[in-house]
Design a protein around this motif. Structure first.
Motif, short mmCIF file in Angstrom:
data_model
loop_
_atom_site.label_atom_id
_atom_site.label_comp_id
_atom_site.label_asym_id
_atom_site.label_seq_id
_atom_site.Cartn_x
_atom_site.Cartn_y
_atom_site.Cartn_z
N GLU A 416 48.57 56.47 40.08
CA GLU A 416 48.62 55.19 39.38
C GLU A 416 48.64 54.02 40.35
O GLU A 416 48.87 54.20 41.56
N GLN A 417 48.42 52.83 39.80
CA GLN A 417 48.50 51.61 40.60
C GLN A 417 49.90 51.45 41.19
O GLN A 417 50.07 51.14 42.36
N GLU A 418 50.92 51.65 40.38
CA GLU A 418 52.32 51.63 40.83
C GLU A 418 52.86 53.03 40.64
O GLU A 418 53.28 53.40 39.55
N GLN A 481 51.73 55.07 47.61
CA GLN A 481 50.45 55.61 47.15
C GLN A 481 50.13 56.92 47.85
O GLN A 481 49.65 57.87 47.22
N ASP A 499 44.12 55.55 38.48
CA ASP A 499 44.33 54.35 37.65
C ASP A 499 44.69 53.18 38.54
O ASP A 499 45.85 52.97 38.90
N GLU A 500 43.66 52.40 38.94
CA GLU A 500 43.86 51.23 39.81
C GLU A 500 44.63 51.62 41.07
O GLU A 500 45.53 50.91 41.52
N THR A 502 44.18 51.57 44.23
CA THR A 502 44.23 50.77 45.46
C THR A 502 44.25 49.28 45.19
O THR A 502 44.20 48.49 46.14
N SER A 503 44.37 48.88 43.93
CA SER A 503 44.20 47.45 43.62
C SER A 503 45.33 46.58 44.16
O SER A 503 45.15 45.38 44.32
N ALA A 504 46.52 47.16 44.42
CA ALA A 504 47.64 46.34 44.86
C ALA A 504 47.88 46.40 46.36
O ALA A 504 48.91 45.95 46.84
N GLU A 510 44.81 49.83 52.29
CA GLU A 510 43.74 50.41 51.47
C GLU A 510 42.88 51.37 52.28
O GLU A 510 42.45 52.40 51.79
N ALA A 530 39.17 51.08 38.03
CA ALA A 530 39.31 50.21 39.19
C ALA A 530 38.61 48.88 38.95
O ALA A 530 37.72 48.76 38.11
#
Length: 586
Positions: A416-418, A481, A499-500, A502-504, A510, A530
């Protein structure tokens, strides 16, 4: 009157019936000793002139000491066995309730806040503990004392006992009437307690945001309002309980005064001795107090009924999952056939509206679209968190409805993103991927190496035993991550959901995480949610969603040339624009 809710709670005693039987035995022994005492007092009063200190022999003194020792032992063992039975019952029901709650569908947790659920697990269960242990013990002892006291009163003076026909039934009826409102009151109190727990848990969980926006005062005000509502209810209950106790006091002293008045008259008629009158007064006090205690125990029981109604409702509606069916491991082929879905809390809004697509085993597919387009909903359906309202979800060409959900999930991993991390050690968080067995540390370390996590983990003084804190607060975003990726690698899934993921992250993090993701995605069916182009570019195919519908699919090169398409608009609006150092392919 419906007795089933009462029997449902009393059936909890069955597994601990031996401990309860021992407790009842010692209780009966203690009650018998207490009931003998007033008769002994009567004997001493009526024979006070005949008794002299020199006539009290050693055996009499020894008998008195034995009486004290037996009474003390009976009281101690009664308390011990009742408390033991109560703790065993509550431990069993707490574990059973947790098992029921943790196996509830995700939609259940959408409707109920975590603070409310934990309040049910602690406060509600504790109220049941009080009523089933010492509350139940006191009620049973009062019943024994009541029955024994009435028998002794009738033995001493049937005439004097007539007054019991007025006071005792009045006391019991008073308790029954007052108890009728206690169940609803207790239910309201538990709801208020759950609400205050929800407010506290919510603000503690987001304490950094509270401090960042200087909202400590707002948090205190919200919790204060919840406490105010709880205080108002509690005070109303206190007023009700005070009135109940005042009524019992009037009945107790009324019975005592009547006993003394009628007893004095009978002594004057030589129909009763002074000692018997004293014994009668003590027994009548025992009986009236026992009747009052029974009424109070009934009120406590009704409060417990109200406080635990929600617990038993949850357990009553739970159905154990069917026995798992033999099922071959997933190969990774995935399909949606005209799937329609609305979230249970928003039944009038379609999150997916006739979505259909297929993903071959080993294919990497990116889901793109504006927020609310349905990307995460697709992932939630693949994980089995919800079931489609219409259409079919297929795994390896077979309808998901006919497959074992646990077996499906064994072949899926999510990053997940978080990342969701528990407050335990890094090793425990990675090993969480495999619930079927105890994972050796060397397997955990191998997965961490593949995820580029081994180096930073070894840099901690405690290494893999490092405690990550609540939600992994002791780790950076990139570190969390990579721990999540190591967990997914250890699971070795056929289907991977990113689910997202690497977006944060910043550029340096990254790059490290993306290298770990590349290893994770190799040879696996991957569903990528993404916004970053660097992630989408790795997909074999892109599915474009718009307001719950699939409006486009193809490679980046194909879709970007469709100038009137949704994907081109997203690129144009720079929702998926690359970083400056990464040119966007034509």
């Amino acid at each position: 009157m419906n007795f089933e809710p009462h029997l449902e709670r009393l059936r909890l005693i069955s597994p601990v019936r031996r401990q309860v039987a021992a407790a009842v035995f010692f209780m009966g022994l203690g009650v018998l000793i207490q009931l003998v005492f007033p008769k002994g007092v009567a004997y001493f009063i009526d024979h006070v002139q005949e008794l002299r200190l020199e006539t009290i022999s050693a055996p009499v003194i020894g008998l008195g000491l034995l009486w004290l020792l037996v009474q003390a032992a009976a009281s101690t063992l009664r308390y011990y066995y009742f408390e033991l039975a109560g703790h065993l019952i509550i431990n069993r029901i707490r574990r059973r309730l947790f098992d029921v709650l943790i196996n509830q569908p995700v939609s259940f947790f959408d409707r109920h806040h975590v603070g409310e659920i934990t309040s049910r697990l602690s406060g509600d269960v504790q109220s049941l503990h009080q009523s089933l242990t010492m509350g139940g013990a006191n009620a049973l002892q009062s019943l024994f004392m009541f029955g024994g006291g009435v028998a002794m009163l009738l033995y001493i003076s049937p005439l004097l006992s007539v007054m019991l026909l007025v006071f005792v039934p009045a006391s019991l009826y008073f308790g029954k009437v007052s108890g009728a409102s206690h169940r609803d009151y207790a239910k309201a109190v538990q709801a208020c307690m759950a609400d205050s727990s929800r407010v506290a848990q919510e603000h503690f969980a987001h304490v950094r945001l509270v401090h960042a926006f200087n909202q400590q005062g707002g948090a205190s005000a919200s919790y204060g309002e919840a406490c105010r509502r709880l205080l108002e209810l509690s005070m109303a209950g206190t007023r009700r309980q005070s009135a109940f106790r005042a009524g019992l006091s009037v009945l107790d002293f009324g019975a005592l005064l009547c006993a003394l008045g009628l007893g004095a008259y009978l002594i004057g008629k030589r129909a009763l001795s002074v000692g018997d009158l004293m014994a009668f007064v003590i027994y009548s006090n025992i009986v009236t107090q026992a009747a009052g205690a029974l009424s109070e125990s009934w009120n406590m029981w009704m409060r417990s009924m109200g406080a635990t109604d929600r617990i038993f409702e949850i357990m009553r509606t739970h159905r154990p999952p069917p026995a798992p069916r033999p099922q071959a491991p997933l190969t990774g082929r995935l399909g949606f056939e005209d799937v329609v879905f609305s979230y249970p809390e928003r039944p009038g809004v379609r999150a997916l509206d006739g979505v259909g697509f297929g993903i071959a085993a080993g294919e990497k597919v990116a889901l793109v679209g504006a927020s609310g387009a349905g990307k995460s909903t697709i992932a939630a359906l693949v994980l089995g968190h919800y079931q489609p309202d219409g259409g079919r979800l297929l795994f390896d060409g077979l309808p998901a409805a006919g497959l074992d959900l646990a077996a499906i999930r064994r072949g899926i991993a999510v990053v997940e993103q978080e990342p969701s991390l528990f407050s335990g050690s890094i090793a425990d968080n990675i090993a969480f991927a495999v619930p079927e067995r105890k994972v050796p540390l060397d397997e955990v370390m191998a997965a961490a190496r593949l995820a580029h996590a081994h180096e930073f983990i070894q840099g901690f003084p405690q290494g893999y035993d490092t405690v990550v804190g609540e939600h992994g607060v002791q780790l950076s975003g990139g570190q969390k991550q990579r721990v999540a990726i190591a967990r997914a690698l250890l699971r070795d899934p056929a289907i991977l959901i990113l689910d997202e993921a690497t977006s944060a992250l910043d550029a340096a993090s990254e790059q490290l995480v993306q290298g770990a993701l590349d290893r994770l995605m190799a040879g696996r069916t991957t569903v990528i949610i993404a916004h970053r182009f660097s992630t989408i570019a790795k997909a074999d195919r892109i599915l474009v969603l718009e307001q719950g519908r699939l409006v486009q699919q193809g490679s980046h090169e194909q879709l970007v040339r469709q100038l009137d398409g949704a994907y081109f608009r997203l690129v144009k609006d720079q929702m998926f624009a690359p970083r400056p150092e990464t040119p966007l392919p034509a």
